[in-house]
Design an enzyme around this catalytic site. Structure first.
Site, PDB file in Angstrom:
ATOM      1  N   GLY A  97       0.803  -1.214   0.000  1.00 55.51           N
ATOM      2  CA  GLY A  97       0.000   0.000   0.000  1.00 55.51           C
ATOM      3  C   GLY A  97       0.837   1.267   0.000  1.00 55.51           C
ATOM      4  N   GLY A  98       2.095   1.157  -0.424  1.00 54.81           N
ATOM      5  CA  GLY A  98       2.925   2.349  -0.592  1.00 54.81           C
ATOM      6  C   GLY A  98       3.764   2.738   0.612  1.00 54.81           C
TER       7      GLY A  98
ATOM      8  N   TYR B 113      11.448   1.435 -11.678  1.00 56.91           N
ATOM      9  CA  TYR B 113      10.364   2.378 -11.394  1.00 56.91           C
ATOM     10  C   TYR B 113       9.610   2.697 -12.680  1.00 56.91           C
ATOM     11  CZ  TYR B 113       8.109   6.638  -9.649  1.00 56.91           C
ATOM     12  OH  TYR B 113       7.197   7.590  -9.283  1.00 56.91           O
TER      13      TYR B 113
ATOM     14  N   GLU C   7      -3.421  -7.201  -7.436  1.00 58.25           N
ATOM     15  CA  GLU C   7      -3.143  -5.844  -7.915  1.00 58.25           C
ATOM     16  C   GLU C   7      -2.027  -5.877  -8.953  1.00 58.25           C
ATOM     17  OE1 GLU C   7      -4.058  -3.156  -3.938  1.00 58.25           O
ATOM     18  OE2 GLU C   7      -1.997  -3.390  -4.605  1.00 58.25           O
TER      19      GLU C   7
ATOM     20  N   ARG D 127      -8.432  -9.771   1.455  1.00 59.13           N
ATOM     21  CA  ARG D 127      -9.644  -9.319   2.148  1.00 59.13           C
ATOM     22  C   ARG D 127     -10.716  -8.918   1.139  1.00 59.13           C
ATOM     23  NH1 ARG D 127      -5.983  -5.042   1.775  1.00 59.13           N
ATOM     24  NH2 ARG D 127      -6.842  -3.350   0.515  1.00 59.13           N
TER      25      ARG D 127
HETATM   26  C1  MV4 Z   1       5.335   0.957  -8.181  1.00 59.57           C
HETATM   27  C2  MV4 Z   1       5.179   2.128  -8.948  1.00 59.57           C
HETATM   28  C3  MV4 Z   1       5.996   2.275 -10.045  1.00 59.57           C
HETATM   29  N1  MV4 Z   1       6.908   1.324 -10.349  1.00 59.57           N
HETATM   30  N2  MV4 Z   1       6.249   0.038  -8.537  1.00 59.57           N
HETATM   31  C4  MV4 Z   1       2.261   2.117  -4.694  1.00 59.57           C
HETATM   32  C5  MV4 Z   1       1.530   1.216  -3.761  1.00 59.57           C
HETATM   33  C6  MV4 Z   1       2.308  -0.037  -3.742  1.00 59.57           C
HETATM   34  N3  MV4 Z   1       1.416  -1.149  -3.717  1.00 59.57           N
HETATM   35  C7  MV4 Z   1       3.127  -0.016  -4.962  1.00 59.57           C
HETATM   36  N4  MV4 Z   1       3.025   1.305  -5.539  1.00 59.57           N
HETATM   37  C8  MV4 Z   1       3.682   1.632  -6.675  1.00 59.57           C
HETATM   38  N5  MV4 Z   1       4.602   0.729  -7.094  1.00 59.57           N
HETATM   39  C9  MV4 Z   1       7.011   0.237  -9.587  1.00 59.57           C
HETATM   40  N6  MV4 Z   1       7.933  -0.678  -9.906  1.00 59.57           N
HETATM   41  C10 MV4 Z   1       4.222   3.057  -8.562  1.00 59.57           C
HETATM   42  C11 MV4 Z   1       3.474   2.828  -7.399  1.00 59.57           C
HETATM   43  C12 MV4 Z   1       2.535   3.868  -7.087  1.00 59.57           C
HETATM   44  C13 MV4 Z   1       1.162   3.661  -7.144  1.00 59.57           C
HETATM   45  C14 MV4 Z   1       0.613   2.427  -7.474  1.00 59.57           C
HETATM   46  C15 MV4 Z   1      -0.743   2.242  -7.524  1.00 59.57           C
HETATM   47  C16 MV4 Z   1      -1.589   3.294  -7.256  1.00 59.57           C
HETATM   48  C17 MV4 Z   1      -1.081   4.526  -6.913  1.00 59.57           C
HETATM   49  C18 MV4 Z   1       0.291   4.723  -6.856  1.00 59.57           C
HETATM   50  C19 MV4 Z   1       0.787   5.979  -6.526  1.00 59.57           C
HETATM   51  C20 MV4 Z   1       2.134   6.163  -6.457  1.00 59.57           C
HETATM   52  C21 MV4 Z   1       3.011   5.108  -6.737  1.00 59.57           C
END
Ligand code: MV4
Length: 460
Positions: A163-164, A201, A274, A291
């Site tokens: 969840g970040g 990323y 997800e 969940r």
């Molecule tokens: C990432 C990403 C970009 N690249 N992974 C945010 C929540 C967590 N579950 C993983 N997240 C992210 N992973 C890679 N390799 C960008 C995010 C992300 C994000 C993901 C889903 C919904 C909103 C987001 C907001 C910022 C970053």
């Protein structure tokens, strides 16, 4: 089927669970904090037990009190809802050890998917695409070597996170060196586990998740996707299905992969896989949620499947009574999470007394809410006031219907996120179906301006 269950949650989700129980002839026991004595979930339940004072830690998270509530009321099973203890493997274990049925996946499944680096490896074993990256990093040197191989920018993630929480990006070696220490320390203090892994990323992904259902007889189906790209600080604000970026062919691939992962981990219950969906149409496993999710109603509306009913049935050992080929998707659904927050003040929470509440209605509108006129929103829990869900024959109709539903809503006495939702729904990028997880960063200023214009117009 169970005769009586304990619902270990509050607010709209406690009500949502009890509504299905009522339809199935299952009696419900509510638990509540002293601060929730006058809450609707307490009034709606057949029985209720006070499990502590005010904060979550002294009530909804107090495992011995929750188990005692199940014992004294004669409940056979426990539904955790979302949040609180829903993804706590230790709680699930305690529930089972005390002779109750846990309405969710097995504790070992929750534990293994809760370790994000392990879940990534499991996804890869199941043949699900993962973002180029690593396993657990033993040192900063290993991180630097991996990043050189993968290419910058990279993202450090806490294996115990999700969840970040505990994420840090780095555009070069110098940044990675510093990010490694801060991310590890942050993860150590937040989760008691500083282990990190690294991923390439992705610049502008969408958040697309697949709903699955699995029974204890080896049947697993998927119910399509939800697009949850509109988020703020990892809090989802708008969710929709189908995703404007997912074709039937892509849905079939993402769905089959989610089913493969669920099958590999011997999953049972409702779950969500997800994914990050990249601009080039590639998708990558992100994490699996064990969940029922806040946004489950959009899937219910497209498929006609009551997800809580299925959770109860499979927990009672019943086989799923439909197959993948029976699942169909009709129209378009959108959910807005209305929070007691002021979007023009950086989403500042504003708990307090709801002097007047009027829920929207009419064709294609569903409202999941625990509010009533005169209810006081306590400051101790999340700030969700209501989920407004609409359905339309297509996305254009659903958007117009949501604007109409938000316009006719009344939440007098507390600030709400509705002005923000209206600004999103009328923004051309959202209307064109082009919003990514960067939407707020890229268009936040325009949204603020649109909110300002609308409030000026309303006052005139
Ligand atoms: C990432 C990403 C970009 N690249 N992974 C945010 C929540 C967590 N579950 C993983 N997240 C992210 N992973 C890679 N390799 C960008 C995010 C992300 C994000 C993901 C889903 C919904 C909103 C987001 C907001 C910022 C970053």
């Amino acid at each position: 089927m169970f005769k009586k269950i304990l619902v270990c949650n509050r607010g709209e989700i406690a009500l949502r669970i009890m509504r299905t129980c009522k339809e199935l002839g299952i009696e419900c026991v509510a638990v509540h904090a002293e601060a929730d004595r006058h809450s609707l979930h307490v009034k709606y339940a057949d029985e209720s037990v006070c499990v502590g004072k005010t904060t979550s830690a002294e009530s909804y998270l107090k495992v011995p009190n929750l188990i005692a509530a199940a014992e004294i009321t004669g409940a056979e099973a426990i539904h955790p809802g979302y949040g609180f203890l829903a993804e706590n493997a230790g709680f699930a274990e305690t529930v089972i050890e005390n002779g109750f049925v846990w309405i969710g996946p097995q504790p070992d499944t929750i534990r293994s998917l809760g370790d994000k680096a392990a879940a990534r490896a499991t996804a890869a074993t199941a043949g699900v695409p993962i973002v180029p990256g690593t396993g657990i990093l033993a040192s900063v040197e290993e991180a630097l070597a991996a990043a050189d191989e993968i290419g910058y920018p990279v993202l450090l993630k806490a294996s115990a996170g999700g969840g970040g929480k505990g994420m840090r990006s780095a555009a070069n070696g110098e940044e990675l060196q510093r990010a490694f220490t801060t991310a590890a320390n942050e993860a150590k203090s937040a989760f008691g586990d500083g282990r990190l892994y690294l991923e390439k990323y992705l610049a502008r992904p969408r958040h697309v998740e697949i709903q699955i259902l699995a029974d204890s007889h080896g049947n697993v189906v998927h119910l399509g996707e939800r697009d949850c790209s509109i988020q703020r600080r990892h809090q989802k604000l708008v969710e929709e299905a189908p995703s404007p970026a997912v074709s039937p062919a892509l849905r079939a691939r993402m769905g089959a992969d989610a089913v493969a992962l669920a099958t590999l981990v011997n999953y049972r219950s409702a779950g969500t896989v997800e994914y990050l969906l990249d601009e080039d149409g590639s998708y990558y496993f992100m994490e699996m949620n064990t969940r029922i999710q806040v946004e489950h109603p959009v899937t219910e509306w497209l498929t006609g499947v009551d997800l809580v009913r299925e959770q109860l049935l499979v927990a009672a050992g019943e086989p799923l009574d439909f197959r993948q080929e029976d699942v169909t998707f009709t129209g378009c659904a959108i959910e807005c999470r209305v929070n007691a927050e002021d979007p023009s003040r950086g989403f500042l929470p504003g708990p307090g007394k709801v002097r007047d509440f009027h829920a929207p209605g009419g064709l294609g509108v569903r409202v999941d809410s625990h509010l009533y006129t005169g209810y006081t929103v306590p400051p101790y829990y999340d700030s969700l006031l209501a989920k407004i869900i609409v359905h339309g024959r297509d996305r254009t109709e659903a958007i117009a219907r949501m604007v109409r539903a938000l316009d006719e809503s009344v939440f007098e006495g507390v600030p709400t996120s509705i002005p923000f939702h209206l600004a999103v729904l009328t923004h051309p990028v959202f209307q064109e179906g082009q919003a990514t997880t960067r939407f707020l960063e890229e268009h936040g200023a325009e949204l603020l301006e649109a909110m300002h214009v609308r409030s000026q117009t309303e006052q005139a």
